[in-house]
Design an enzyme around this catalytic site. Structure first.
Site, PDB file in Angstrom:
ATOM      1  N   LYS A  65       4.502 -10.434 -12.273  1.00 26.15           N
ATOM      2  CA  LYS A  65       4.136 -11.374 -11.218  1.00 26.15           C
ATOM      3  C   LYS A  65       2.894 -12.174 -11.609  1.00 26.15           C
ATOM      4  CE  LYS A  65       5.901  -8.555  -7.372  1.00 26.15           C
ATOM      5  NZ  LYS A  65       5.506  -7.774  -6.176  1.00 26.15           N
TER       6      LYS A  65
ATOM      7  N   ALA B  30       0.168  -7.510  -6.938  1.00 25.24           N
ATOM      8  CA  ALA B  30       0.410  -6.140  -6.495  1.00 25.24           C
ATOM      9  C   ALA B  30       1.907  -5.879  -6.367  1.00 25.24           C
ATOM     10  CB  ALA B  30      -0.278  -5.883  -5.152  1.00 25.24           C
ATOM     11  N   ASP B  31       2.244  -4.597  -6.354  1.00 26.66           N
ATOM     12  CA  ASP B  31       3.623  -4.212  -6.098  1.00 26.66           C
ATOM     13  C   ASP B  31       3.634  -2.811  -5.490  1.00 26.66           C
ATOM     14  OD1 ASP B  31       6.514  -5.197  -6.674  1.00 26.66           O
ATOM     15  OD2 ASP B  31       6.541  -3.072  -7.165  1.00 26.66           O
ATOM     16  N   THR B  32       4.672  -2.520  -4.730  1.00 34.41           N
ATOM     17  CA  THR B  32       4.804  -1.219  -4.078  1.00 34.41           C
ATOM     18  C   THR B  32       6.257  -0.767  -4.110  1.00 34.41           C
ATOM     19  OG1 THR B  32       2.971  -1.680  -2.559  1.00 34.41           O
ATOM     20  CG2 THR B  32       4.479   0.076  -1.926  1.00 34.41           C
TER      21      THR B  32
ATOM     22  N   SER C  17       0.626  -0.705  -6.912  1.00 34.85           N
ATOM     23  CA  SER C  17      -0.204  -1.157  -8.017  1.00 34.85           C
ATOM     24  C   SER C  17      -1.033  -2.349  -7.579  1.00 34.85           C
ATOM     25  CB  SER C  17       0.665  -1.568  -9.213  1.00 34.85           C
ATOM     26  OG  SER C  17       1.509  -2.656  -8.866  1.00 34.85           O
TER      27      SER C  17
END
Length: 218
Positions: free
Chosen positions: A58, A84-86, A121
């Site tokens: 991203k 960010a990522d989840t 993250s």
């Protein structure tokens, strides 16, 4: 607060309403950009590796887009990008955004009867210097009616009625949430029996980690 100081610009690389709210609650003024990537094309065995790889993809996509429209060499102040990522891990299986309405419905029904964790993250990049720092954060989420766990961050759900699930699916937001898990939604809140500890990591942007990484790249 350092976040309000005029010595850097901040970009949130996400279209997530929850992440925007968290960053605003932290006192930051920022703009948003979203990445156009195929998340399903990025696969890792461990959820921790997956969320980091997705955040990096991203960030790289947004940086490429940003450099085509902005001249960073003219900037006196740094420009900071937060990506960010989840994912949700339910009974050992990684759950990303639901691929269908049926999958979103099953996800939500599961959460009254099982044990899940969120892995998030955060990747922060100084677009002027190139400095980059990233880490992941894991929160165990026991989604049970009876309290039998003593870890620091917990969420307990009542059964979510079918009509509520129908409304959430019709609204569409759950289709864009990791694991269909959106504990902050007004339709879900009445069925959250108890939240112990901070929920910002569950919502996709752990505050303390984000704050520290921003400071580290400045």
């Amino acid at each position: 607060m350092e976040a309000n100081a005029p010595h850097f610009k901040l970009i949130l690389g996400s279209s997530s309403t929850a992440r925007r709210k968290i960053l605003a609650d932290m006192g930051y003024h920022f703009t948003t950009m979203s990445a156009d990537i195929d998340e399903k094309a990025i696969r890792k065995e461990k959820p921790e590796d997956l969320v980091m790889a997705l955040a990096e993809a991203k960030a790289d996509a947004i940086i490429s887009k940003f450099r085509n429209t902005e001249n960073l060499e003219k900037d006196v102040n740094p420009t900071i990008l937060v990506a960010a990522d989840t994912v949700v891990v339910y009974e050992g299986v990684v759950r990303e955004k639901p691929s269908s309405e049926a999958e979103a419905r099953q996800f939500m029904k599961d959460y009254a009867n099982g044990h899940a964790a969120t892995v998030s993250s955060v990747l922060v990049t100084n677009l002027v210097t190139g400095s980059r720092r990233g880490e992941w954060d894991k929160v165990e989420v026991p989604l049970l009616i009876s309290s039998q766990y003593s870890i620091s961050r917990q969420i307990y759900f009542h059964d979510i009625p079918d009509q509520v699930i129908d409304k959430l699916i019709e609204e569409g937001i759950v289709l864009y949430a990791a694991g269909g898990l959106i504990i902050e939604h007004p339709l879900i809140l009445p069925y959250v029996k108890e939240v112990v500890g901070s929920t910002d990591s569950v919502m996709g942007l752990p505050k303390a980690l984000t704050e520290r990484l921003i400071k580290e790249v400045l």
